[in-house]
Every structure is written in C-alpha cells, then in structure tokens.
Write an enzyme that holds these catalytic residues in place. Structure first.
Site, mmCIF file in Angstrom:
data_model
loop_
_atom_site.group_PDB
_atom_site.id
_atom_site.type_symbol
_atom_site.label_atom_id
_atom_site.label_comp_id
_atom_site.label_asym_id
_atom_site.label_seq_id
_atom_site.Cartn_x
_atom_site.Cartn_y
_atom_site.Cartn_z
ATOM 1 N N GLY A 47 7.687 2.215 0.354
ATOM 2 C CA GLY A 47 6.851 3.250 -0.272
ATOM 3 C C GLY A 47 7.345 4.671 -0.096
ATOM 4 O O GLY A 47 7.137 5.518 -0.957
ATOM 5 N N ASP A 103 4.464 6.839 2.905
ATOM 6 C CA ASP A 103 3.957 7.373 1.646
ATOM 7 C C ASP A 103 2.490 7.782 1.749
ATOM 8 O O ASP A 103 2.098 8.831 1.276
ATOM 9 C CB ASP A 103 4.154 6.356 0.500
ATOM 10 C CG ASP A 103 3.651 4.951 0.838
ATOM 11 O OD1 ASP A 103 3.138 4.724 1.963
ATOM 12 O OD2 ASP A 103 3.789 4.057 -0.032
ATOM 13 N N ASP A 106 -3.807 5.249 4.841
ATOM 14 C CA ASP A 106 -5.028 4.670 4.286
ATOM 15 C C ASP A 106 -5.917 4.224 5.451
ATOM 16 O O ASP A 106 -6.621 5.043 6.038
ATOM 17 C CB ASP A 106 -4.629 3.522 3.348
ATOM 18 C CG ASP A 106 -5.805 2.914 2.609
ATOM 19 O OD1 ASP A 106 -6.823 3.598 2.442
ATOM 20 O OD2 ASP A 106 -5.703 1.745 2.183
ATOM 21 N N LYS A 134 -5.609 9.366 2.395
ATOM 22 C CA LYS A 134 -6.858 9.039 1.683
ATOM 23 C C LYS A 134 -8.053 9.496 2.484
ATOM 24 O O LYS A 134 -8.092 9.340 3.709
ATOM 25 C CB LYS A 134 -6.954 7.529 1.449
ATOM 26 C CG LYS A 134 -6.347 7.115 0.125
ATOM 27 C CD LYS A 134 -6.697 5.699 -0.253
ATOM 28 C CE LYS A 134 -5.692 5.211 -1.279
ATOM 29 N NZ LYS A 134 -5.820 3.799 -1.593
ATOM 30 N N PHE A 155 -6.782 4.024 -6.038
ATOM 31 C CA PHE A 155 -5.502 3.342 -5.843
ATOM 32 C C PHE A 155 -4.451 4.030 -6.710
ATOM 33 O O PHE A 155 -4.581 4.082 -7.932
ATOM 34 C CB PHE A 155 -5.596 1.850 -6.157
ATOM 35 C CG PHE A 155 -4.429 1.092 -5.593
ATOM 36 C CD1 PHE A 155 -4.424 0.681 -4.266
ATOM 37 C CD2 PHE A 155 -3.305 0.836 -6.364
ATOM 38 C CE1 PHE A 155 -3.325 0.022 -3.715
ATOM 39 C CE2 PHE A 155 -2.199 0.172 -5.832
ATOM 40 C CZ PHE A 155 -2.217 -0.236 -4.504
ATOM 41 N N VAL A 156 -3.443 4.573 -6.053
ATOM 42 C CA VAL A 156 -2.434 5.352 -6.778
ATOM 43 C C VAL A 156 -1.076 4.661 -6.780
ATOM 44 O O VAL A 156 -0.749 3.891 -5.874
ATOM 45 C CB VAL A 156 -2.292 6.768 -6.172
ATOM 46 C CG1 VAL A 156 -3.491 7.635 -6.515
ATOM 47 C CG2 VAL A 156 -2.073 6.734 -4.663
ATOM 48 N N ASP A 162 3.431 1.544 -5.002
ATOM 49 C CA ASP A 162 3.482 0.420 -5.935
ATOM 50 C C ASP A 162 2.154 -0.309 -6.038
ATOM 51 O O ASP A 162 1.267 -0.164 -5.196
ATOM 52 C CB ASP A 162 4.526 -0.599 -5.454
ATOM 53 C CG ASP A 162 4.030 -1.383 -4.238
ATOM 54 O OD1 ASP A 162 3.688 -0.739 -3.219
ATOM 55 O OD2 ASP A 162 3.950 -2.628 -4.307
ATOM 56 N N ARG A 168 6.850 2.008 -8.856
ATOM 57 C CA ARG A 168 7.359 2.947 -7.846
ATOM 58 C C ARG A 168 8.182 4.059 -8.478
ATOM 59 O O ARG A 168 8.281 5.166 -7.956
ATOM 60 C CB ARG A 168 8.262 2.219 -6.838
ATOM 61 C CG ARG A 168 7.559 1.205 -5.960
ATOM 62 C CD ARG A 168 8.482 0.802 -4.808
ATOM 63 N NE ARG A 168 8.080 -0.424 -4.141
ATOM 64 C CZ ARG A 168 7.210 -0.487 -3.137
ATOM 65 N NH1 ARG A 168 6.603 0.595 -2.722
ATOM 66 N NH2 ARG A 168 6.928 -1.641 -2.562
HETATM 67 P P1 IMP Z 1 -2.738 1.495 5.930
HETATM 68 O O1 IMP Z 1 -2.030 0.654 6.938
HETATM 69 O O2 IMP Z 1 -4.031 0.919 5.463
HETATM 70 O O3 IMP Z 1 -2.874 2.948 6.349
HETATM 71 O O4 IMP Z 1 -1.896 1.436 4.613
HETATM 72 C C1 IMP Z 1 -0.750 2.103 4.435
HETATM 73 C C2 IMP Z 1 0.131 1.380 3.436
HETATM 74 O O5 IMP Z 1 -0.644 0.757 2.389
HETATM 75 C C3 IMP Z 1 1.033 2.368 2.771
HETATM 76 O O6 IMP Z 1 2.288 2.369 3.398
HETATM 77 C C4 IMP Z 1 1.119 1.862 1.353
HETATM 78 O O7 IMP Z 1 2.244 1.039 1.214
HETATM 79 C C5 IMP Z 1 -0.103 1.042 1.125
HETATM 80 N N1 IMP Z 1 -1.125 1.761 0.311
HETATM 81 C C6 IMP Z 1 -2.288 2.285 0.730
HETATM 82 N N2 IMP Z 1 -2.964 2.865 -0.274
HETATM 83 C C7 IMP Z 1 -2.199 2.714 -1.370
HETATM 84 C C8 IMP Z 1 -2.353 3.116 -2.748
HETATM 85 O O8 IMP Z 1 -3.333 3.773 -3.194
HETATM 86 N N3 IMP Z 1 -1.346 2.761 -3.574
HETATM 87 C C9 IMP Z 1 -0.248 2.061 -3.167
HETATM 88 N N4 IMP Z 1 -0.055 1.683 -1.900
HETATM 89 C C10 IMP Z 1 -1.031 2.001 -1.005
HETATM 90 MG MG MG Z 2 4.122 1.353 2.394
#
Ligand code: IMP
Ligand code: MG
Length: 182
Positions: A47, A103, A106, A134, A155-156, A162, A168
């Site tokens: 990402g 990237d 979340d 986010k 969701f972006v 991706d 991407r």
């Molecule tokens: P986390 O572990 O929940 O913080 O998620 C982080 C990972 O989820 C990032 O590295 C992204 O690859 C993916 N991700 C989270 N939100 C999005 C989104 O809106 N679009 C695409 N990928 C996302």
């Molecule tokens: Mg990622």
C-alpha cells in the site's frame, strides 16, 4: 474518472503538496539519527509503494530502505482482519531509529503490531508515518507522529491503496463505489 469510484477525496496535486510538507517535517525530525548512521526506513508494502517513493525523494538524508510486506485486508474484505501475512523484519535493527511508513492507519493493528516487533528486535526509536488516518475509534492505539491527511470512515483506493489488489495505480485517492464492494 474510473468506473469503480464514486468521487475523488484527495486529488493528486493536494497529495503532492502534502507529501512535500511531510518530507520537510521528517527531515528536521530524523536528521540527527541519519547523521549518526542509525536511520532505517521500513515501508509497509504494497500500500505504501507510491507514497514511499514520493516521500523519500524529499529526504536528503542518509538511510537504508528495507521494505516489508504485510497483508491485513486480504482479498475483498474492507474491514481489518489483523495481520494475516508478513515477511520477516530485516536484520540489523538493534539500536536503530526506524521510520515505519504505511498508506493508512485504520484499526491500528498493523502499525501497532509492527511497532511491538521492532522494539523486540532492539530498535531504539520507532517513528510512524502514514499518508492517511481514518477518523475512527482504534482497536490498537498508535502514536503516529507524521500524518498526511485525516479522512472520514470511507473505503478509499488509489495512490497505492487497493481493493482486492486493484486500483493502486490511480493517481488520486478516491472513494470506492459501494456497488463494487462484494
Ligand atoms: P489497520 O491494521 O486496520 O490499521 O489497517 C491498515 C491496513 O489496512 C492498511 O495498510 C491498508 O492496507 C488497509 N486499509 C485500511 N483502510 C483501507 C482503505 O480505506 N482502503 C484500502 N486499504 C485500506
Ligand atoms: Mg497496507
């Protein structure tokens, strides 16, 4: 505009401007570690591919780039599944200042988990940098010092982000159409 997206959330010019500003912020924060030969940059693939490439060209410092690959949103899921696949951390992190680049922040599970691993591997200082953060309640709190943009809970895709491995390569960051999500 690609068929799969609803609207552009952050256009390519705004991304470029903000990435340059972030670069300046990083240079002042990381110069001492780089001068001491202790800076290692760990981009989280895939990402952060485009973000990393653009950001690091604003860092006139000395450092090694050691990408790691982590998967947390396998296939068509749009909610965090936690880390499901990861390549090993590189050797030589003992005493290092690590700049971790992703990237998007979340749930915080990915960055949180990696920070823990890096500390266990002996990193003296771990700095987190994400292009997007986010605006949600995070499952894992992560102290992220360098943030490009705060965004709502949508969701972006694009600029490295991706859905099921696609989109991407889109130059802007856009909101994915809900009809595309299956
Ligand atoms: P986390 O572990 O929940 O913080 O998620 C982080 C990972 O989820 C990032 O590295 C992204 O690859 C993916 N991700 C989270 N939100 C999005 C989104 O809106 N679009 C695409 N990928 C996302
Ligand atoms: Mg990622």
């Amino acid at each position: 505009m690609y068929d799969a997206v609803d609207r552009i959330l952050i256009d390519r010019d705004s991304i470029a401007d903000r990435v340059e500003q972030l670069g300046q912020q990083l240079v002042s924060g990381l110069r001492p570690a780089a001068a001491a030969g202790r800076l290692v940059v760990l981009p989280v693939m895939t990402g952060s591919l485009f973000f990393t490439a653009d950001l690091l060209r604003h860092l006139p410092l000395s450092f090694r780039i050691q990408p790691i690959t982590v998967s947390s949103y396998p296939g068509r899921s749009t909610t965090s599944q936690g880390i499901v696949g990861q390549t090993p951390l590189p050797p030589g992190l003992d005493g290092a200042t690590v700049l971790l680049i992703d990237d998007i922040l979340d749930s915080g599970r990915t960055m949180g988990h990696l920070c823990e691993q890096l500390k266990t591997a002996g990193a003296a200082d771990v700095r987190c940098c994400v292009l997007l953060r986010k605006d949600i309640a995070r499952a894992v709190e992560v102290d992220c010092e360098y943030v490009g943009f705060d965004i709502p809970e949508v969701f972006v895709v694009g600029y490295g982000l991706d859905y099921d491995g696609l989109y991407r390569n889109m130059p802007d960051i856009s909101v994915l159409k809900s009809s595309v999500i299956s």
